[in-house]
Design an enzyme around this catalytic site. Sequence first.
Site, PDB file in Angstrom:
ATOM      1  N   CYS A   1       0.859  -1.171  -0.106  1.00  0.00           N
ATOM      2  CA  CYS A   1      -0.201  -0.025   0.020  1.00  0.00           C
ATOM      3  C   CYS A   1       0.891   1.231  -0.010  1.00  0.00           C
ATOM      4  CB  CYS A   1      -1.004   0.124   1.279  1.00  0.00           C
ATOM      5  SG  CYS A   1      -2.146   1.347   1.252  1.00  0.00           S
TER       6      CYS A   1
ATOM      7  N   CYS B   1      -0.168   4.414   7.203  1.00  0.00           N
ATOM      8  CA  CYS B   1      -0.864   4.138   8.363  1.00  0.00           C
ATOM      9  C   CYS B   1       0.112   3.258   9.418  1.00  0.00           C
ATOM     10  CB  CYS B   1      -2.242   3.091   8.274  1.00  0.00           C
ATOM     11  SG  CYS B   1      -3.197   4.273   7.083  1.00  0.00           S
TER      12      CYS B   1
ATOM     13  N   CYS C   1      -0.433  -0.337  10.339  1.00  0.00           N
ATOM     14  CA  CYS C   1      -0.880  -1.304   9.532  1.00  0.00           C
ATOM     15  C   CYS C   1       0.519  -2.161   9.015  1.00  0.00           C
ATOM     16  CB  CYS C   1      -1.641  -0.654   8.336  1.00  0.00           C
ATOM     17  SG  CYS C   1      -1.865  -1.746   7.004  1.00  0.00           S
TER      18      CYS C   1
ATOM     19  N   CYS D   1     -16.659 -10.112   4.333  1.00  0.00           N
ATOM     20  CA  CYS D   1     -15.855  -8.684   4.189  1.00  0.00           C
ATOM     21  C   CYS D   1     -14.733  -8.832   3.215  1.00  0.00           C
ATOM     22  CB  CYS D   1     -15.565  -8.106   5.490  1.00  0.00           C
ATOM     23  SG  CYS D   1     -16.871  -8.298   6.984  1.00  0.00           S
TER      24      CYS D   1
ATOM     25  N   CYS E   1     -19.805  -6.959   2.658  1.00  0.00           N
ATOM     26  CA  CYS E   1     -19.462  -5.682   2.974  1.00  0.00           C
ATOM     27  C   CYS E   1     -18.145  -5.567   2.145  1.00  0.00           C
ATOM     28  CB  CYS E   1     -18.978  -5.665   4.468  1.00  0.00           C
ATOM     29  SG  CYS E   1     -18.415  -4.086   5.017  1.00  0.00           S
TER      30      CYS E   1
ATOM     31  N   CYS F   1     -20.205   0.898   8.086  1.00  0.00           N
ATOM     32  CA  CYS F   1     -19.411   0.275   8.968  1.00  0.00           C
ATOM     33  C   CYS F   1     -17.976   0.944   9.343  1.00  0.00           C
ATOM     34  CB  CYS F   1     -19.250  -1.301   8.697  1.00  0.00           C
ATOM     35  SG  CYS F   1     -17.962  -2.316   9.569  1.00  0.00           S
TER      36      CYS F   1
ATOM     37  N   ARG G   1     -18.608  -4.929  17.230  1.00  0.00           N
ATOM     38  CA  ARG G   1     -17.849  -6.064  16.633  1.00  0.00           C
ATOM     39  C   ARG G   1     -16.495  -6.200  17.572  1.00  0.00           C
ATOM     40  NH1 ARG G   1     -17.309  -6.116  10.746  1.00  0.00           N
ATOM     41  NH2 ARG G   1     -19.396  -6.147  10.938  1.00  0.00           N
TER      42      ARG G   1
HETATM   43  S1  SF4 Z   1      -4.766   0.642   6.545  1.00  0.00           S
HETATM   44 FE1  SF4 Z   1      -3.143  -0.303   5.653  1.00  0.00          FE
HETATM   45  S2  SF4 Z   1      -3.834  -0.925   3.469  1.00  0.00           S
HETATM   46 FE2  SF4 Z   1      -5.375   0.546   4.371  1.00  0.00          FE
HETATM   47  S3  SF4 Z   1      -4.736   2.528   3.884  1.00  0.00           S
HETATM   48 FE3  SF4 Z   1      -3.563   2.266   5.443  1.00  0.00          FE
HETATM   49  S4  SF4 Z   1      -1.644   1.580   5.158  1.00  0.00           S
HETATM   50 FE4  SF4 Z   1      -2.964   1.030   3.198  1.00  0.00          FE
END
Ligand code: SF4
Length: 376
Positions: A65, A69, A72, A109, A142, A202, A272
């Site tokens: 990605c 984040c 993540c 999901c 979802c 959600c 959840r």
């Molecule tokens: S949560 Fe992870 S997969 Fe989703 S946008 Fe952020 S870095 Fe990318």
Amino acid sequence: MTWLDLLAGKALNRELPAREEALAVLVSGDDELLDVVAAAFRVRRHFFGRRVKLNYLVNIKSGLCPEDCFYCSQRAGSSADVLKYTWLKTGQVVASASAGVAGGARRVCLVASGRGPTDRDIDRVCDTISAVKSRHPDVEVCACLGLLTDGQAERLRDAGTMAYNHNLNTSGGHYSDICTTHEYADRVSTVTAAREAGLSPCSGLIAGMGETDEDLVDVAFALRALSPDSVPVNFLIPFEGTPLAGQWALTPQRCLRILAMVRFVCPDSEVRLAGGREIHLRTLQPLALHVVNSIFLGDYLTSEGQPGSADLAMIADAGFTIEGATPSAPPDALAPAEIAPADAFAPAASLTPSTPRPDLVHIRRRGPGTTLPPNT
Ligand code: SF4
């Protein structure tokens, strides 16, 4: 009448608690823990009885990605050794979804890494969703594809998508501490767009990312303002190779208080119990069923959960029933998964509730994107 009786009474009337009341749940002592759970259970029982809804995650595009984040394992710069693959083929998604449905999941999901889908991505996902709905007309689908642009939510809806997940994750004030490539307001906009398109919203949070109690109350109140139908509460899985590696701030007791606070703030939403439950609640997972009314079955996006059979046994042992689908044997094409050994989540010796447990974090090596069957 105790303060918890007053709080439960407000929740039963769908009345928003005062901020001080929500904060009081988070700072309550261990001597009051079962009273907090019992008060939250009154609310849970009123709106959802003793039913537990099972949801099944299918990671349809994993890793790589461009967003950052901090929590993540799929982020830009992550050195976590997670599975990385581009869009799964429709047949692969249908097979994984079918395994989840056979295990008792009422909702599937479909989740993709990335900032958000292109219109071509939406074409592809719509085809996949149509195929899943064609095979399982009664299952709820979802989608979780990141930030949406104009018209995309409507197209997903028209393809048979029932809900859209996009978590707020933390408070607006804390957001820049966990992500720099998009903003909190972007997330609010996508949840709002999904709702306006007629998708069931959600949206939830991740606890354990260095936030304060005030941040947790802020995000719970912000979620309430968005009126989500479902509120997933995740507990940080501090993957090695991510900026939040080593953050083990949660105890099982704190997790229960956080879940109860969310239940009081969002009393009639599907709350959840989501990622991180095995590693943070550990042996207290069954108590959490008295607060939440929904869990994920089996594995998560990039980490393995406890065996799906253990999820079902936990629900039965705690005296709850599975909502909707009747569990049955998985299809022939999907032999029983090579699930984590029974002792994978076993307690180690000499532990306190705050002992970090990196030994409980297992990177997913089965299910979608592998040749091994999924854990259901
Ligand atoms: S949560 Fe992870 S997969 Fe989703 S946008 Fe952020 S870095 Fe990318």
